[in-house]
Enzyme design. Structure first.
Site, PDB file in Angstrom:
ATOM      1  N   LYS A  66     103.111  66.933  18.374  1.00 39.74           N
ATOM      2  CA  LYS A  66     104.108  66.175  17.618  1.00 39.74           C
ATOM      3  C   LYS A  66     105.377  67.014  17.529  1.00 39.74           C
ATOM      4  O   LYS A  66     105.342  68.155  17.086  1.00 39.74           O
ATOM      5  CB  LYS A  66     103.603  65.865  16.213  1.00 39.74           C
ATOM      6  CG  LYS A  66     102.616  64.727  16.119  1.00 39.74           C
ATOM      7  CD  LYS A  66     103.244  63.342  16.296  1.00 39.74           C
ATOM      8  CE  LYS A  66     104.186  62.987  15.169  1.00 39.74           C
ATOM      9  NZ  LYS A  66     103.512  62.778  13.871  1.00 39.74           N
ATOM     10  N   HIS A  67     106.487  66.446  17.964  1.00 39.40           N
ATOM     11  CA  HIS A  67     107.790  67.102  17.860  1.00 39.40           C
ATOM     12  C   HIS A  67     107.764  68.513  18.437  1.00 39.40           C
ATOM     13  O   HIS A  67     108.193  69.487  17.826  1.00 39.40           O
ATOM     14  CB  HIS A  67     108.296  67.079  16.430  1.00 39.40           C
ATOM     15  CG  HIS A  67     108.604  65.686  15.938  1.00 39.40           C
ATOM     16  ND1 HIS A  67     109.671  64.952  16.409  1.00 39.40           N
ATOM     17  CD2 HIS A  67     107.951  64.887  15.072  1.00 39.40           C
ATOM     18  CE1 HIS A  67     109.681  63.763  15.833  1.00 39.40           C
ATOM     19  NE2 HIS A  67     108.633  63.701  15.025  1.00 39.40           N
ATOM     20  N   ASN A 232     108.849  80.668  13.886  1.00 40.44           N
ATOM     21  CA  ASN A 232     107.684  81.521  13.723  1.00 40.44           C
ATOM     22  C   ASN A 232     106.423  80.676  13.648  1.00 40.44           C
ATOM     23  O   ASN A 232     106.457  79.564  13.122  1.00 40.44           O
ATOM     24  CB  ASN A 232     107.798  82.350  12.438  1.00 40.44           C
ATOM     25  CG  ASN A 232     108.791  83.471  12.532  1.00 40.44           C
ATOM     26  OD1 ASN A 232     108.972  84.107  13.552  1.00 40.44           O
ATOM     27  ND2 ASN A 232     109.466  83.732  11.403  1.00 40.44           N
ATOM     28  N   HIS A 393     110.982  78.733  21.695  1.00 41.49           N
ATOM     29  CA  HIS A 393     112.059  77.901  21.146  1.00 41.49           C
ATOM     30  C   HIS A 393     112.590  76.974  22.223  1.00 41.49           C
ATOM     31  O   HIS A 393     112.549  77.328  23.412  1.00 41.49           O
ATOM     32  CB  HIS A 393     113.197  78.757  20.615  1.00 41.49           C
ATOM     33  CG  HIS A 393     112.832  79.573  19.395  1.00 41.49           C
ATOM     34  ND1 HIS A 393     112.658  79.015  18.150  1.00 41.49           N
ATOM     35  CD2 HIS A 393     112.563  80.897  19.265  1.00 41.49           C
ATOM     36  CE1 HIS A 393     112.324  79.965  17.284  1.00 41.49           C
ATOM     37  NE2 HIS A 393     112.265  81.110  17.940  1.00 41.49           N
TER      38      HIS A 393
END
Length: 393
Positions: A66-67, A232, A393
């Site tokens: 999810k996302h 994180n 990221h």
């Protein structure tokens, strides 16, 4: 096919939108539906995760994304009767395959977060796995193939619009990856580090230096999951599946708390009081998940007080007291914990211990490593310093 036009980007106002290859063909084929920008980000990140889990463990693997972070990830170990019931697969009319067990585990880790997930499967999707997917609210699935029975089941989902993507399992991406932010192009080498060897456990600074084979497997699952989780991040794993993932927090202790709270909820769902809640017939899975989540929480009165419980239950259940919850959580054990970077303070270990953590793998290298090691020794936790940071990221 070199490119695929999309309806829009992350948001409807972000047009035009497409995915494309600078060289060669796209490694995916859309067999059904029309995946969007975020769907494809989830699909490609989650595929890498399950592919690596399969390579590391030799077992079929599944992830629920999810996302652009996993809500759950697991390998295909058999389910006991309790987990079959908790994961709502005890009534399946066909035998659970290892791949089906993997997805049931991945979906069951954090059912609230997995609502509307994108699924990745390491192996060809079979009928049993497709039948589990069919009954859950989900956006799509990516796999290296589908049996005819599975594909027919999935094509019927969501009135025929369910996203089904096939990926070339032999595809090798280029070594350099790029992304653009505010008109500036970033370039870096792909993170190709392997997280499946004994070298992960070569540096053990704690007094307890024993890692069982199951613990090593679970720590590899934790670290590989973190490799594809927005940083994180911290991941708790037990019996071949993530049971709590804390993603995208600025503070590591908040990651540890978030993931630990999710691990506690996963464990509390197996409490006899929770498993025997007298739900009304016809309550859907999503409503049942939400009700259980509230029942376990400090806001349990929202579903237990007069005038509320009749919506969900045939009779008013007894509350699960704070003492009962604490006593039940204390029974959890042999949990493995991975972190995508070093733990800066021993408070992370204190929180992890409360959720049954006995094995840890983390990068090491904090100026307060001595405090972290001492806290592990306080609870006889075995901890390995991997020397590997896994920011994503």
């Amino acid at each position: 096919m070199k490119e695929l036009a999309l309806k829009y980007g992350c948001n409807p106002n972000q047009k035009p939108s497409r995915i494309y290859m600078q060289e060669g063909e796209l490694p995916i084929t859309v067999l059904n539906g029309r995946p969007g920008y975020i769907n494809l980000l989830d699909a490609l990140n989650s595929w890498q995760l399950v592919k690596e889990l399969k390579e590391a463990t030799g077992l079929p693997a599944a992830a629920s994304f999810k996302h652009v972070s996993p809500a759950g990830a697991a390998v295909g170990l058999p389910l006991n009767d309790i987990l079959k019931k908790v994961y709502f697969v005890d009534d399946l009319k066909v035998e659970l395959s290892p791949l089906a067990c993997a997805y049931a585990r991945a979906r069951g880790a954090d059912r609230m977060s997995s609502y509307g997930d994108f699924i990745a499967l390491s192996d060809v999707c079979d009928e049993a796995t497709a039948l589990i997917i069919k009954r859950e609210v989900s956006d799509g699935v990516i796999a290296p193939g589908y049996t005819p029975e599975a594909l027919a089941i999935l094509k019927e989902k969501r009135k025929g619009t369910y996203n089904v993507i096939e990926i070339d399992e032999n595809y090798k991406p280029v070594e350099l990856e790029t992304k653009m932010v505010y008109g500036v192009t970033f370039e870096q080498g792909r993170n190709e580090i392997q997280l499946n060897g004994e070298e992960l456990f070569a540096n053990i600074p704690t007094k307890n230096k024993h890692f069982s084979e199951e613990a090593k497997r679970d720590l590899m699952i934790a670290l590989i999951t973190l490799k594809y989780t927005q940083s994180n991040s911290v991941c708790y794993v037990k019996d071949g599946q993530a049971i709590g993932i804390g993603a995208g927090q600025q503070s590591r202790i908040h990651c540890t708390r978030l993931a630990g709270n999710k691990a506690d909820i996963w464990w509390l769902r197996q409490n006899p009081k929770v498993m025997n809640l007298p739900f009304k017939a016809g309550i859907g899975r999503a409503d049942r998940d939400n009700t259980i989540d509230i029942y376990i929480s400090e806001d349990s009165e929202d579903v237990l007080k007069d005038g509320a419980w009749q919506q969900f239950f045939t009779e008013q259940p007894e509350a699960l007291s704070r003492e009962e919850k604490k006593e039940w959580i204390a029974k959890n054990n042999k949990v493995a914990l991975g972190s995508d970077a070093f733990f800066p303070f021993g408070d992370n270990i204190e929180r992890a211990h409360k959720s049954g953590v006995e094995f840890i793998a983390q990068a090491g290298g904090s100026v307060r490593d001595d405090n972290v090691i001492d806290t592990c020794d306080k609870y006889n936790i075995a901890m390995a310093f991997t020397g590997i940071r896994l920011f994503h990221h």
